[in-house]
Design a protein around this motif. Sequence first.
Motif, PDB file in Angstrom:
ATOM      1  N   ASP A 217      -6.160  -1.190  10.057  1.00  0.00           N
ATOM      2  CA  ASP A 217      -7.445  -1.436  10.714  1.00  0.00           C
ATOM      3  C   ASP A 217      -8.474  -2.020   9.748  1.00  0.00           C
ATOM      4  O   ASP A 217      -9.243  -2.925  10.110  1.00  0.00           O
ATOM      5  N   GLU A 218      -8.489  -1.526   8.521  1.00  0.00           N
ATOM      6  CA  GLU A 218      -9.447  -2.017   7.530  1.00  0.00           C
ATOM      7  C   GLU A 218      -9.176  -3.484   7.181  1.00  0.00           C
ATOM      8  O   GLU A 218     -10.108  -4.298   7.057  1.00  0.00           O
ATOM      9  N   LEU A 219      -7.892  -3.831   7.043  1.00  0.00           N
ATOM     10  CA  LEU A 219      -7.545  -5.217   6.718  1.00  0.00           C
ATOM     11  C   LEU A 219      -7.858  -6.162   7.880  1.00  0.00           C
ATOM     12  O   LEU A 219      -8.303  -7.294   7.670  1.00  0.00           O
TER      13      LEU A 219
ATOM     14  N   GLU B  54     -10.236  -5.666  10.111  1.00  0.00           N
ATOM     15  CA  GLU B  54     -11.685  -5.790  10.176  1.00  0.00           C
ATOM     16  C   GLU B  54     -12.191  -6.766   9.120  1.00  0.00           C
ATOM     17  O   GLU B  54     -13.101  -7.570   9.374  1.00  0.00           O
ATOM     18  N   GLU B  55     -11.589  -6.723   7.947  1.00  0.00           N
ATOM     19  CA  GLU B  55     -11.955  -7.685   6.907  1.00  0.00           C
ATOM     20  C   GLU B  55     -11.608  -9.105   7.354  1.00  0.00           C
ATOM     21  O   GLU B  55     -12.385 -10.040   7.146  1.00  0.00           O
TER      22      GLU B  55
ATOM     23  N   GLU C  61      -1.073   1.593  10.704  1.00  0.00           N
ATOM     24  CA  GLU C  61      -2.470   2.015  10.751  1.00  0.00           C
ATOM     25  C   GLU C  61      -2.777   3.023   9.649  1.00  0.00           C
ATOM     26  O   GLU C  61      -3.847   3.003   9.045  1.00  0.00           O
TER      27      GLU C  61
ATOM     28  N   ASN D 275       0.832  -1.213   0.000  1.00  0.00           N
ATOM     29  CA  ASN D 275       0.000   0.000   0.000  1.00  0.00           C
ATOM     30  C   ASN D 275       0.861   1.255   0.000  1.00  0.00           C
ATOM     31  O   ASN D 275       0.552   2.242  -0.672  1.00  0.00           O
TER      32      ASN D 275
ATOM     33  N   GLY E 249      -3.660   1.392   6.305  1.00  0.00           N
ATOM     34  CA  GLY E 249      -4.877   0.601   6.158  1.00  0.00           C
ATOM     35  C   GLY E 249      -4.934  -0.642   7.016  1.00  0.00           C
ATOM     36  O   GLY E 249      -5.723  -1.559   6.731  1.00  0.00           O
TER      37      GLY E 249
END
Length: 324
Positions: free
Chosen positions: A273-275, A277-278, A268, A47, A271
Amino acid sequence: MPYSELVELALYHREHGFYSTGGQAGRRGDFITSPEVGPLFGQLVANALDAEWDRLGQPAVFTVVDYGAGPGTLARSISASDPRCGDALRYIAIELSIEQRAQHPEWVLSTDALYPEVVGDGLVGVVVANELLDNLAFTPFVRIGDELRLLDVVLEGDQLATIPGPRLSPEHHEVVGPDVDAGVLQQAAATWLTDTLGQMTAGRIIVIDYARTSSADVEIRTYAEHGRAGDPLDALGSKDITVDVDLEQLQRAVRPASSIARQSAWLEGLGLDELVEEGRRLWEEGASTGSLAALKGRSRIREAEALVEVGGLGGFLVAEWVVG
């Protein structure tokens, strides 16, 4: 003997496998680096690469230099993440160990140094140095009155001991600063940063390491048998020896960093947190069946916990220098 020569000898012995520290996974044997925790770290670095590729206007050739690449774990994780910059990616994996280079994926340029013919007119891309600078040679010093003196190593009976050695030069006084009574001169790290900045046309250098923003907090670290190991002069050659990267000194010697953050905060921002959560959603959806997707989701959660643990990898500092 100058302390710096002793450190260089110890580092050479470790790099060429002349001693074993227990056989645990990881580039240096006694602990695991972030890429070796699992693929999540590489996905987040991917990323960061995409973000820098965008910032530079999506160049047709985008070079990533991975210093201290080990067996190529980070390269594999980045590739598996299928970054948007993938078609433009020229990946250079730098590793001193012949055995480690033999494990590099075929699609990377595997080498032991960044040679001029590879640099060309200048690199456009990202240089990643994950746990590199803490492994470069260093020299402890002590202040005696108004003088800063390097330490030498002598044999007292059957024990190694340190004594004041040559005076530091005036330019080193400026790098060290006026308020440090004892510390570590990190010329090799400063030389690496200066040279790498000079090889870049545009992009950024990302240094991830044991690091301190104050010279007063820097310490020499040793590891053996999976834990801290005390005095580096005791049982020389049986320990992994490193030093905190002195970011205060490094910035005085070269130039201020564009940013400094804890690894946890840096991830963080990419990304994490998003990963996670996924991954949690995948685990909850497939836990009852034990599907591969669910297991990967659970693994991602565990990897994230390791990468942000304040007392471990999450406490590393990430320093970035932007070029162009």
